[in-house]
Scaffold this active site. Sequence first.
Site, PDB file in Angstrom:
ATOM      1  N   TYR A  98       0.841  -1.199   0.000  1.00 61.76           N
ATOM      2  CA  TYR A  98       0.000   0.000   0.000  1.00 61.76           C
ATOM      3  C   TYR A  98       0.878   1.252   0.000  1.00 61.76           C
ATOM      4  O   TYR A  98       0.555   2.242  -0.652  1.00 61.76           O
ATOM      5  CB  TYR A  98      -0.954  -0.011   1.199  1.00 61.76           C
ATOM      6  CG  TYR A  98      -2.006  -1.080   1.054  1.00 61.76           C
ATOM      7  CD1 TYR A  98      -3.201  -0.811   0.393  1.00 61.76           C
ATOM      8  CD2 TYR A  98      -1.804  -2.369   1.539  1.00 61.76           C
ATOM      9  CE1 TYR A  98      -4.171  -1.791   0.242  1.00 61.76           C
ATOM     10  CE2 TYR A  98      -2.764  -3.352   1.384  1.00 61.76           C
ATOM     11  CZ  TYR A  98      -3.946  -3.054   0.743  1.00 61.76           C
ATOM     12  OH  TYR A  98      -4.891  -4.028   0.568  1.00 61.76           O
ATOM     13  N   ASN A 121     -12.581  -0.418  -5.805  1.00 59.58           N
ATOM     14  CA  ASN A 121     -12.224  -0.616  -7.208  1.00 59.58           C
ATOM     15  C   ASN A 121     -13.387  -1.306  -7.935  1.00 59.58           C
ATOM     16  O   ASN A 121     -13.717  -2.438  -7.611  1.00 59.58           O
ATOM     17  CB  ASN A 121     -10.954  -1.466  -7.304  1.00 59.58           C
ATOM     18  CG  ASN A 121     -10.574  -1.830  -8.716  1.00 59.58           C
ATOM     19  OD1 ASN A 121     -11.114  -1.318  -9.683  1.00 59.58           O
ATOM     20  ND2 ASN A 121      -9.619  -2.749  -8.828  1.00 59.58           N
ATOM     21  N   CYS A 129      -6.109  -4.692  -8.422  1.00 63.77           N
ATOM     22  CA  CYS A 129      -5.945  -4.393  -6.998  1.00 63.77           C
ATOM     23  C   CYS A 129      -5.471  -5.620  -6.215  1.00 63.77           C
ATOM     24  O   CYS A 129      -4.942  -5.479  -5.110  1.00 63.77           O
ATOM     25  CB  CYS A 129      -7.236  -3.826  -6.409  1.00 63.77           C
ATOM     26  SG  CYS A 129      -8.682  -4.863  -6.638  1.00 63.77           S
ATOM     27  N   HIS A 130      -5.622  -6.807  -6.785  1.00 68.24           N
ATOM     28  CA  HIS A 130      -5.150  -8.014  -6.112  1.00 68.24           C
ATOM     29  C   HIS A 130      -3.625  -8.025  -5.978  1.00 68.24           C
ATOM     30  O   HIS A 130      -3.093  -8.768  -5.158  1.00 68.24           O
ATOM     31  CB  HIS A 130      -5.632  -9.280  -6.837  1.00 68.24           C
ATOM     32  CG  HIS A 130      -5.126  -9.422  -8.232  1.00 68.24           C
ATOM     33  ND1 HIS A 130      -5.725  -8.776  -9.306  1.00 68.24           N
ATOM     34  CD2 HIS A 130      -4.082 -10.116  -8.744  1.00 68.24           C
ATOM     35  CE1 HIS A 130      -5.075  -9.087 -10.406  1.00 68.24           C
ATOM     36  NE2 HIS A 130      -4.060  -9.887 -10.101  1.00 68.24           N
ATOM     37  N   GLU A 157      -0.431 -15.738 -11.303  1.00 73.96           N
ATOM     38  CA  GLU A 157       0.564 -14.838 -11.895  1.00 73.96           C
ATOM     39  C   GLU A 157       1.987 -15.154 -11.456  1.00 73.96           C
ATOM     40  O   GLU A 157       2.930 -14.540 -11.945  1.00 73.96           O
ATOM     41  CB  GLU A 157       0.217 -13.384 -11.529  1.00 73.96           C
ATOM     42  CG  GLU A 157      -1.093 -12.917 -12.130  1.00 73.96           C
ATOM     43  CD  GLU A 157      -1.383 -11.453 -11.861  1.00 73.96           C
ATOM     44  OE1 GLU A 157      -0.460 -10.732 -11.398  1.00 73.96           O
ATOM     45  OE2 GLU A 157      -2.513 -11.034 -12.115  1.00 73.96           O
TER      46      GLU A 157
END
Length: 163
Positions: A98, A121, A129-130, A157
């Site tokens: 953050y 979001n 945002c993940h 990912e």
Amino acid sequence: MFYVDHFQSPIGTIYLVAENGTLSNVFLTEDSFQDWETKVENTQAETPLTVEVKKQLDAYFNQKRKSFDLPITYKGTAFQMNVWKALRTIPFGETWSYLDVAKAIGNEKAVRAIGQANRRNPLPIIVPCHRVIGKNQRLVGYAGNHVDKKAYLLELEGAAYKL
């Protein structure tokens, strides 16, 4: 006019909302979708845009796509929109804290506000945002209490994080 469609994904049903030729909302839970749906009228089904969104989501979940090329619209405060713009620069397979996001928007004191902007979001996954985790590399909230979905996306990912 809102056009609503859905996509069956490994993390559950994803609800898609298009309006004026752009993707305006993605809902990762039925509850959040139903909360939105009760506030609008005139929802209809599949459009060429939602077909394309589903095609790109399918490629993403099958590890054949790392980013999305879609016309999107999101509504929020100037601060939220600035945060969402920064989120779109986080590379596939990487995570930011953050604080990293706060630095990216030039406001290091806005860490808590970054969390609130993430929470609001309207286009999760598309606006990633993940990829935002705690500064200690730990997973923190996602789509309410759905940290399991965040973990799945990060693992998909190949991003590092701690439980």
